[in-house]
Design a protein around this motif. Structure first.
Motif, PDB file in Angstrom:
ATOM      1  N   VAL A  87      46.265  27.085  42.238  1.00  0.00           N
ATOM      2  CA  VAL A  87      45.842  27.447  40.730  1.00  0.00           C
ATOM      3  C   VAL A  87      45.008  26.814  39.849  1.00  0.00           C
ATOM      4  CG1 VAL A  87      46.053  28.294  37.976  1.00  0.00           C
ATOM      5  CG2 VAL A  87      47.819  29.115  40.045  1.00  0.00           C
ATOM      6  N   GLU A  88      44.083  27.414  39.857  1.00  0.00           N
ATOM      7  CA  GLU A  88      42.710  26.470  39.066  1.00  0.00           C
ATOM      8  C   GLU A  88      42.621  26.678  37.333  1.00  0.00           C
ATOM      9  OE1 GLU A  88      38.317  27.310  41.196  1.00  0.00           O
ATOM     10  OE2 GLU A  88      40.075  26.936  43.305  1.00  0.00           O
ATOM     11  N   PRO A  89      42.559  26.301  36.867  1.00  0.00           N
ATOM     12  CA  PRO A  89      42.437  26.311  35.343  1.00  0.00           C
ATOM     13  C   PRO A  89      41.758  26.996  34.862  1.00  0.00           C
ATOM     14  CG  PRO A  89      43.288  24.197  35.964  1.00  0.00           C
ATOM     15  CD  PRO A  89      43.300  25.057  36.530  1.00  0.00           C
ATOM     16  N   GLY A  90      40.381  26.902  35.086  1.00  0.00           N
ATOM     17  CA  GLY A  90      39.232  27.680  34.897  1.00  0.00           C
ATOM     18  C   GLY A  90      39.333  28.907  35.031  1.00  0.00           C
ATOM     19  N   LEU A  91      39.958  29.883  35.754  1.00  0.00           N
ATOM     20  CA  LEU A  91      39.559  30.798  36.590  1.00  0.00           C
ATOM     21  C   LEU A  91      40.446  32.057  35.324  1.00  0.00           C
ATOM     22  CD1 LEU A  91      41.210  30.992  40.000  1.00  0.00           C
ATOM     23  CD2 LEU A  91      38.462  30.880  39.151  1.00  0.00           C
ATOM     24  N   PRO A  92      39.750  33.030  35.610  1.00  0.00           N
ATOM     25  CA  PRO A  92      40.415  34.081  34.867  1.00  0.00           C
ATOM     26  C   PRO A  92      42.071  34.343  34.802  1.00  0.00           C
ATOM     27  CG  PRO A  92      38.797  35.260  36.520  1.00  0.00           C
ATOM     28  CD  PRO A  92      38.946  33.811  36.107  1.00  0.00           C
ATOM     29  N   ALA A  93      42.394  34.938  33.866  1.00  0.00           N
ATOM     30  CA  ALA A  93      44.153  35.695  33.927  1.00  0.00           C
ATOM     31  C   ALA A  93      44.241  36.282  35.561  1.00  0.00           C
ATOM     32  CB  ALA A  93      43.795  36.237  33.459  1.00  0.00           C
ATOM     33  N   ASP A  94      43.826  37.082  35.604  1.00  0.00           N
ATOM     34  CA  ASP A  94      44.585  37.631  37.231  1.00  0.00           C
ATOM     35  C   ASP A  94      43.906  36.824  38.053  1.00  0.00           C
ATOM     36  OD1 ASP A  94      41.433  38.372  36.879  1.00  0.00           O
ATOM     37  OD2 ASP A  94      41.074  39.626  37.462  1.00  0.00           O
ATOM     38  N   GLY A  95      42.634  36.013  37.951  1.00  0.00           N
ATOM     39  CA  GLY A  95      42.444  35.052  38.947  1.00  0.00           C
ATOM     40  C   GLY A  95      43.245  34.354  39.388  1.00  0.00           C
ATOM     41  N   GLN A  96      43.499  33.859  38.049  1.00  0.00           N
ATOM     42  CA  GLN A  96      45.000  32.090  38.120  1.00  0.00           C
ATOM     43  C   GLN A  96      46.095  33.446  39.179  1.00  0.00           C
ATOM     44  OE1 GLN A  96      45.685  30.031  34.771  1.00  0.00           O
ATOM     45  NE2 GLN A  96      43.329  30.469  33.780  1.00  0.00           N
ATOM     46  N   LEU A  97      46.566  33.984  38.300  1.00  0.00           N
ATOM     47  CA  LEU A  97      48.017  35.318  39.229  1.00  0.00           C
ATOM     48  C   LEU A  97      47.150  35.286  40.327  1.00  0.00           C
ATOM     49  CD1 LEU A  97      50.646  36.439  38.307  1.00  0.00           C
ATOM     50  CD2 LEU A  97      49.360  38.252  37.568  1.00  0.00           C
ATOM     51  N   TRP A  98      46.086  35.441  40.794  1.00  0.00           N
ATOM     52  CA  TRP A  98      46.528  36.356  42.066  1.00  0.00           C
ATOM     53  C   TRP A  98      46.070  34.597  43.078  1.00  0.00           C
ATOM     54  CZ3 TRP A  98      46.364  38.304  46.827  1.00  0.00           C
ATOM     55  CH2 TRP A  98      45.088  38.341  47.517  1.00  0.00           C
ATOM     56  N   ALA A  99      45.875  33.515  42.159  1.00  0.00           N
ATOM     57  CA  ALA A  99      45.339  32.389  43.044  1.00  0.00           C
ATOM     58  C   ALA A  99      47.286  31.993  43.395  1.00  0.00           C
ATOM     59  CB  ALA A  99      44.725  31.460  42.517  1.00  0.00           C
ATOM     60  N   GLY A 100      48.064  32.028  42.282  1.00  0.00           N
ATOM     61  CA  GLY A 100      49.543  31.108  42.410  1.00  0.00           C
ATOM     62  C   GLY A 100      50.331  32.520  43.389  1.00  0.00           C
ATOM     63  N   LEU A 101      50.163  33.825  43.608  1.00  0.00           N
ATOM     64  CA  LEU A 101      50.742  34.274  44.247  1.00  0.00           C
ATOM     65  C   LEU A 101      50.128  34.329  45.738  1.00  0.00           C
ATOM     66  CD1 LEU A 101      50.671  38.219  42.479  1.00  0.00           C
ATOM     67  CD2 LEU A 101      52.801  36.422  42.496  1.00  0.00           C
ATOM     68  N   ARG A 102      48.880  34.116  45.673  1.00  0.00           N
ATOM     69  CA  ARG A 102      48.421  33.931  47.625  1.00  0.00           C
ATOM     70  C   ARG A 102      49.141  32.643  48.208  1.00  0.00           C
ATOM     71  NH1 ARG A 102      42.413  34.282  49.923  1.00  0.00           N
ATOM     72  NH2 ARG A 102      42.587  33.593  51.580  1.00  0.00           N
ATOM     73  N   ALA A 103      49.385  31.494  47.002  1.00  0.00           N
ATOM     74  CA  ALA A 103      49.567  30.217  47.646  1.00  0.00           C
ATOM     75  C   ALA A 103      51.455  30.587  47.698  1.00  0.00           C
ATOM     76  CB  ALA A 103      49.438  28.959  46.125  1.00  0.00           C
ATOM     77  N   PHE A 104      51.982  30.935  47.228  1.00  0.00           N
ATOM     78  CA  PHE A 104      53.316  31.217  46.883  1.00  0.00           C
ATOM     79  C   PHE A 104      53.086  32.169  48.386  1.00  0.00           C
ATOM     80  CE2 PHE A 104      57.185  34.207  47.033  1.00  0.00           C
ATOM     81  CZ  PHE A 104      57.656  32.537  46.242  1.00  0.00           C
ATOM     82  N   PHE A 105      52.875  32.625  48.649  1.00  0.00           N
ATOM     83  CA  PHE A 105      52.636  34.249  50.047  1.00  0.00           C
ATOM     84  C   PHE A 105      52.463  33.463  51.066  1.00  0.00           C
ATOM     85  CE2 PHE A 105      53.185  37.023  46.906  1.00  0.00           C
ATOM     86  CZ  PHE A 105      54.368  38.178  47.148  1.00  0.00           C
ATOM     87  N   LEU A 106      51.535  32.275  50.707  1.00  0.00           N
ATOM     88  CA  LEU A 106      50.963  31.483  52.314  1.00  0.00           C
ATOM     89  C   LEU A 106      51.697  29.831  52.649  1.00  0.00           C
ATOM     90  CD1 LEU A 106      48.604  30.633  54.231  1.00  0.00           C
ATOM     91  CD2 LEU A 106      47.426  29.318  52.431  1.00  0.00           C
ATOM     92  N   HIS A 107      52.702  29.690  51.621  1.00  0.00           N
ATOM     93  CA  HIS A 107      52.980  28.741  51.613  1.00  0.00           C
ATOM     94  C   HIS A 107      54.701  29.017  52.474  1.00  0.00           C
ATOM     95  CE1 HIS A 107      55.185  24.682  51.681  1.00  0.00           C
ATOM     96  NE2 HIS A 107      56.789  24.772  51.304  1.00  0.00           N
ATOM     97  N   THR A 108      54.995  30.126  51.952  1.00  0.00           N
ATOM     98  CA  THR A 108      56.767  30.898  52.398  1.00  0.00           C
ATOM     99  C   THR A 108      56.017  31.311  53.776  1.00  0.00           C
ATOM    100  OG1 THR A 108      56.137  32.658  51.672  1.00  0.00           O
ATOM    101  CG2 THR A 108      57.995  31.276  50.272  1.00  0.00           C
ATOM    102  N   ALA A 109      54.991  32.004  54.338  1.00  0.00           N
ATOM    103  CA  ALA A 109      54.659  32.753  55.245  1.00  0.00           C
ATOM    104  C   ALA A 109      54.344  31.006  56.516  1.00  0.00           C
ATOM    105  CB  ALA A 109      53.591  33.116  55.769  1.00  0.00           C
ATOM    106  N   GLU A 110      53.682  29.916  56.651  1.00  0.00           N
ATOM    107  CA  GLU A 110      54.116  28.780  56.601  1.00  0.00           C
ATOM    108  C   GLU A 110      55.263  28.007  57.043  1.00  0.00           C
ATOM    109  OE1 GLU A 110      50.705  26.619  54.925  1.00  0.00           O
ATOM    110  OE2 GLU A 110      49.071  27.714  56.061  1.00  0.00           O
TER     111      GLU A 110
END
Length: 214
Positions: free
Chosen positions: A80-103
């Motif tokens: 999660v990059e702090p400077g992103l808008p709210a939806d961008g931060q949530l998307w980045a967090g979700l993507r990082a979560f699913f990428l980690h669990t998949a890997e």
């Protein structure tokens, strides 16, 4: 010669090998079915050495939970990059979560399936990690509310409940995605984002769904 090399290996490296072997064995075989003999053989060390370093099967499993939980937390926070808008931060967090669990499917199996199934002290180990993720998501949703309103329309209790629901959905979806062929981390994250963000966006703009009267 192999034994001599093993003895000269730095303790941290040897422990890492044993932990890697343990996560793989617990993740694929389950806590009860996994044996210390299997873990020692996979790590390339003797069983007494595993006990010397990690004391017992219960202690080893607890250490695996802590390691995998910390790795997941670090991955989500780093995504999660702090400077992103709210939806961008949530998307980045979700993507990082699913990428980690998949890997790391064995690590996710340890956290999502095994730790939940065998009582204490494992449930408490897992609970600490989950509380931190919920707190992190609560902050993201709260930031989204502040972005939409200088005086947020969402009460703290609503934000906390939404964070719990979102984390629970992410956990279930990650388990399904790992068991379903050809579902990528990006697809899983987009599925949850589409499910969650439309509702969140309505809430941010004071358009909540209301149950029928009576």
């Amino acid at each position: 010669m192999g034994a001599v090399k093993s003895k000269r290996m730095p303790r941290a490296v040897r422990e890492q090998q044993m932990m890697d072997a343990a996560v793989r064995t617990f993740g694929q075989r389950g806590y009860r079915a996994a044996s210390m003999d299997e873990i020692a053989e996979l790590a390339g060390v003797s069983k007494p050495l595993v006990y010397l370093y990690l004391n017992s099967k219960e202690d080893l499993f607890s250490a695996c939970i802590r390691r995998e939980a910390n790795a997941l937390l670090e991955a989500v926070r780093a995504g999660v990059e702090p400077g992103l808008p709210a939806d961008g931060q949530l998307w980045a967090g979700l993507r990082a979560f699913f990428l980690h669990t998949a890997e790391n499917p064995d690590g996710w199996s340890v956290l999502h399936r095994q730790a939940r199934s065998h009582g204490e002290p494992f449930v408490s180990e897992l609970g600490g990690m989950r509380d931190e993720i919920v707190a992190f998501v609560t902050g993201l949703i709260g930031a989204a509310a502040r972005e939409a309103h200088s005086d947020p329309a969402l009460a703290d209790r609503d934000v906390a409940g939404l964070a719990q629901a979102l984390v629970g959905a992410a956990e279930s979806l990650a388990g399904w995605a790992n068991d379903t062929p050809d579902v990528s981390a990006k697809e899983a994250a987009a599925t949850l984002m589409n499910f969650a963000w439309a509702g969140l966006e309505n809430l941010m703009h004071a358009r909540p769904w209301q149950p029928p009267a009576g």
